[in-house]
Design an enzyme around this catalytic site. Structure first.
Site, PDB file in Angstrom:
ATOM      1  CG  MET A  23     -48.877 125.712  21.262  1.00 43.34           C
ATOM      2  SD  MET A  23     -48.198 124.369  20.268  1.00 43.34           S
ATOM      3  CE  MET A  23     -46.997 125.270  19.287  1.00 43.34           C
ATOM      4  CG  ASN A  24     -49.125 130.093  25.750  1.00 43.62           C
ATOM      5  OD1 ASN A  24     -50.295 130.062  25.428  1.00 43.62           O
ATOM      6  ND2 ASN A  24     -48.765 130.216  26.997  1.00 43.62           N
ATOM      7  CG  ASP A  25     -46.242 128.240  28.565  1.00 43.06           C
ATOM      8  OD1 ASP A  25     -45.967 129.136  27.760  1.00 43.06           O
ATOM      9  OD2 ASP A  25     -46.523 128.462  29.756  1.00 43.06           O
ATOM     10  NE  ARG A  54     -48.151 132.612  35.294  1.00 44.37           N
ATOM     11  CZ  ARG A  54     -48.162 133.887  35.657  1.00 44.37           C
ATOM     12  NH1 ARG A  54     -48.925 134.275  36.663  1.00 44.37           N
ATOM     13  NH2 ARG A  54     -47.395 134.763  35.040  1.00 44.37           N
ATOM     14  CD  GLN A  65     -51.329 127.057  29.084  1.00 46.14           C
ATOM     15  OE1 GLN A  65     -51.782 128.146  29.377  1.00 46.14           O
ATOM     16  NE2 GLN A  65     -51.814 125.940  29.595  1.00 46.14           N
ATOM     17  CD1 TRP A 107     -51.790 133.007  26.029  1.00 43.07           C
ATOM     18  CD2 TRP A 107     -53.357 134.354  26.869  1.00 43.07           C
ATOM     19  NE1 TRP A 107     -51.980 132.665  27.344  1.00 43.07           N
ATOM     20  CE2 TRP A 107     -52.942 133.482  27.887  1.00 43.07           C
ATOM     21  CE3 TRP A 107     -54.336 135.290  27.168  1.00 43.07           C
ATOM     22  CZ2 TRP A 107     -53.453 133.508  29.171  1.00 43.07           C
ATOM     23  CZ3 TRP A 107     -54.860 135.322  28.448  1.00 43.07           C
ATOM     24  CH2 TRP A 107     -54.416 134.435  29.436  1.00 43.07           C
ATOM     25  CD  GLU A 157     -44.807 133.669  33.207  1.00 45.24           C
ATOM     26  OE1 GLU A 157     -45.908 134.191  33.256  1.00 45.24           O
ATOM     27  OE2 GLU A 157     -44.178 133.524  32.143  1.00 45.24           O
ATOM     28  CG  PHE A 194     -52.851 129.801  33.318  1.00 41.73           C
ATOM     29  CD1 PHE A 194     -53.843 129.975  32.369  1.00 41.73           C
ATOM     30  CD2 PHE A 194     -52.282 130.941  33.884  1.00 41.73           C
ATOM     31  CE1 PHE A 194     -54.270 131.247  31.980  1.00 41.73           C
ATOM     32  CE2 PHE A 194     -52.694 132.222  33.503  1.00 41.73           C
ATOM     33  CZ  PHE A 194     -53.683 132.379  32.558  1.00 41.73           C
ATOM     34  CB  SER A 195     -48.101 126.211  32.106  1.00 43.50           C
ATOM     35  OG  SER A 195     -48.171 126.704  30.796  1.00 43.50           O
TER      36      SER A 195
HETATM   37  C1  FRU Z   1     -45.893 131.363  30.370  1.00 40.48           C
HETATM   38  C2  FRU Z   1     -47.280 131.510  30.956  1.00 40.48           C
HETATM   39  C3  FRU Z   1     -47.456 130.662  32.193  1.00 40.48           C
HETATM   40  C4  FRU Z   1     -48.932 130.474  32.254  1.00 40.48           C
HETATM   41  C5  FRU Z   1     -49.290 130.350  30.805  1.00 40.48           C
HETATM   42  C6  FRU Z   1     -50.624 130.890  30.447  1.00 40.48           C
HETATM   43  O1  FRU Z   1     -45.854 131.588  29.015  1.00 40.48           O
HETATM   44  O2  FRU Z   1     -47.545 132.873  31.248  1.00 40.48           O
HETATM   45  O3  FRU Z   1     -46.919 131.227  33.345  1.00 40.48           O
HETATM   46  O4  FRU Z   1     -49.299 129.351  32.986  1.00 40.48           O
HETATM   47  O5  FRU Z   1     -48.287 131.030  30.084  1.00 40.48           O
HETATM   48  O6  FRU Z   1     -50.928 130.633  29.119  1.00 40.48           O
END
Ligand code: FRU
Length: 548
Positions: free
Chosen positions: A133-135, A252, A151, A159, A309, A191-192
């Site tokens: 998981m990220n954002d 993005r 994410q 990732w 971002e 993406f986010s």
């Molecule tokens: C930030 C980012 C966003 C992008 C997403 C991709 O962590 O790089 O800019 O949309 O993660 O996972």
């Protein structure tokens, strides 16, 4: 099944394709259960798995597919195609693969190990059941629930394959993960982005008087901004058409808000210009579908990642002066600017300010449509969770309320753990009258501490084997190599520390300093101790797990 195994042994699959050493193969199968099971071997070479339906590619995945022994199993939801024939294609599958037996289906998504009790599973921080998981994405309150999209790579602990995972909560603390809300499509992985509740049904997407929940995201292949929606908060329409064309490659992370004075929707997203400048672009729309470029704001250039971002835009009243309101424009690393926004143009009044003094807190987002009108933020906390066979990776921070406060240097953002966190307190240890050193055994906990350093002395707060140190001479707070300047307030150091097994979130200087430190704690070492200094207050609350 027996037929399939025989076919594997012979190297021939149902469709008749020869299944030789490291060759692509495909097989047809009928979707019968909720999940298709895909075994994962962490670190194995990646395979491409495609699912086709009626000649159309409906799912594509890059996965460290286990050929011999699996570390864990990932689950692809195929329930919407129950009874239909799917075509599974895998590239470069080895002939001798023992574990990957196409096609396994299951109605249960069973985890390896005891779910939510894993050694590095934060006990009061959200993390996904499985995968990376990220954002945080699409934070919003809709139909009586907080929604946390994120994410997500459901098929690996690193990732990749960006989907939007989805979880809901009634209290911002106890999250129920529901499965994937958005899937990669021809236009790219997802993406986010953000989510809004279209209460006036400006989009016309509402149904039977039910306001639609509308999601915005970036499609990473086309670099366009896409839109999806739902009227039940569970199922999502995700058309192939996107709503904002590409400005530059890589642009993005759309954040959408309702701007009441101009009665328009506003979208901000990040783009890098040809001269490598980070800019935030503003668009407006009457109906969430037709977007017009309005203006842009410049941030840093190249490696100077001011306004890079995941932008955020919101208005806050000044504490103690509610008629005075200001707009905050910020981005992934938390540096922000304060100004005016008239629905078209953002005018900076304060240049770059720093709001986070910790490590690896990133891409934070605030909740749209928050029912109590609070501005609540959750950020991606890059915790060190991909170790010792964990089948999930990364965490979200605790939810924090943002306020705009007057300081001697001007207006500043301050962060406070949300009130709801108090409901996790189980046992209270009030040691305010003790003299240091104190020592007590606890599990995950919250510490509220007010202490005065003795002259030239260091204060050491040690929790589950890791120390937070205050150096009175340098007026410096440090932990695991992270350092911040923290002047005493009337001779006192006031700290609020949330200690989960994945690290500390430290709040001080009346909320002006937020210092997250991602460091794994040793939960076998139950000890919390404080040495040095004169105690004024020490409250230690043991916290219940959000997963119970
Ligand atoms: C930030 C980012 C966003 C992008 C997403 C991709 O962590 O790089 O800019 O949309 O993660 O996972």
């Amino acid at each position: 099944m027996i037929k399939l195994i025989c076919q594997l042994v012979l190297g021939i699959v149902t469709s008749g394709t020869l299944f030789a050493q490291d060759e692509s193969f495909n097989t047809l199968f009928i979707a019968e259960k909720k999940w298709m099971v895909l075994p994962v071997k962490n670190g194995a070479p990646k395979k491409r798995v495609d699912i086709w339906l009626d000649g159309q590619l409906v799912r594509y995945i890059d996965i460290e597919l286990a050929e011999d022994s699996a570390d864990w199993y990932s689950y692809l939801d195929i329930s919407q195609w129950r009874g239909r024939e799917l075509d599974l294609r895998v590239n470069k599958m080895s002939r001798s693969a023992k574990t990957f037996k196409p096609v396994q289906q299951s109605d249960e998504d069973v985890n390896a190990g005891e779910l939510y009790k894993e050694k590095y599973r934060g006990q009061f921080h959200f993390s996904p059941k499985r995968g990376w998981m990220n954002d945080p994405n699409g934070l919003v309150y809709y139909n009586g629930e907080y929604h946390l999209f994120f994410q997500h790579n459901p098929y690996g602990t690193e990732w990749g394959n960006m989907h939007w995972g989805h979880a809901v909560s009634k209290d911002l603390l106890h999250w129920k993960e529901l499965g994937e809300a958005l899937y990669p499509k021809q236009y790219g992985t997802i993406f986010s982005g953000s989510a809004v509740v279209d209460s006036n049904n400006t989009s016309g997407l509402g149904q039977n008087g039910q306001a639609p929940l509308v999601l915005f995201f970036t499609c990473d292949r086309s670099w366009t901004q896409g839109m999806a929606w739902s009227t039940d908060g569970r199922t999502f329409e995700q058309p192939d058409k996107t709503v904002v064309p590409r400005f530059t490659m890589g642009n993005r992370d759309p954040k959408v808000i309702w701007h009441a004075p101009s009665q328009k929707w506003v979208m901000v997203f990040w783009a890098e210009t040809e001269d490598r400048r980070h800019t935030i672009r503003f668009y407006t729309s009457p109906n969430l579908k037709d977007w017009t470029y309005a203006s842009s704001v410049d941030g840093g250039t190249g490696d100077d990642r001011f306004l890079f971002e995941c932008p955020e835009l919101y208005e806050l009243p000044v504490e103690g002066d509610p008629n005075q309101k200001k707009w905050i424009l910020t981005a992934a690393d938390g540096q922000y600017t304060i100004g005016q926004f008239d629905g078209v143009k953002f005018t900076k009044e304060a240049e770059r300010l720093k709001s986070v003094h910790g490590r690896d807190y990133y891409a934070a987002q605030t909740i749209n449509n928050e029912p109590k009108g609070r501005r609540i933020e959750i950020g991606w906390w890059r915790t060190k969770t991909n170790i010792e066979g964990m089948t999930f990776n990364q965490s979200q921070s605790i939810p924090m309320e943002l306020k705009l406060v007057k300081t001697k240097d001007g207006l500043r953002l301050a962060r406070f753990p949300v009130k709801e966190l108090e409901s996790l307190r189980t046992k209270t240890h009030d040691l305010s009258t003790s003299y240091t050193p104190v020592e007590l055994p606890v599990n995950e906990c919250e510490l509220r501490l007010s202490i005065s350093p003795r002259k030239s002395a260091k204060i050491e707060i040690s929790i589950h084997g890791k120390s937070i140190i205050y150096d009175a001479d340098k007026q410096e707070l440090s932990c695991d190599g992270v350092k911040a300047n923290v002047p005493l307030v009337k001779g006192k150091l006031n700290l609020v520390i949330f200690a989960d097994r994945i690290g500390f979130e430290i709040f001080t200087a009346d909320g002006l300093l937020f210092m997250p430190v991602n460091v794994n704690l040793d939960m076998n070492n139950k000890k919390v101790s404080i040495a040095g200094g004169k105690l004024h207050q020490l409250l230690v609350y043991e916290l219940a797990s959000i997963w119970n």
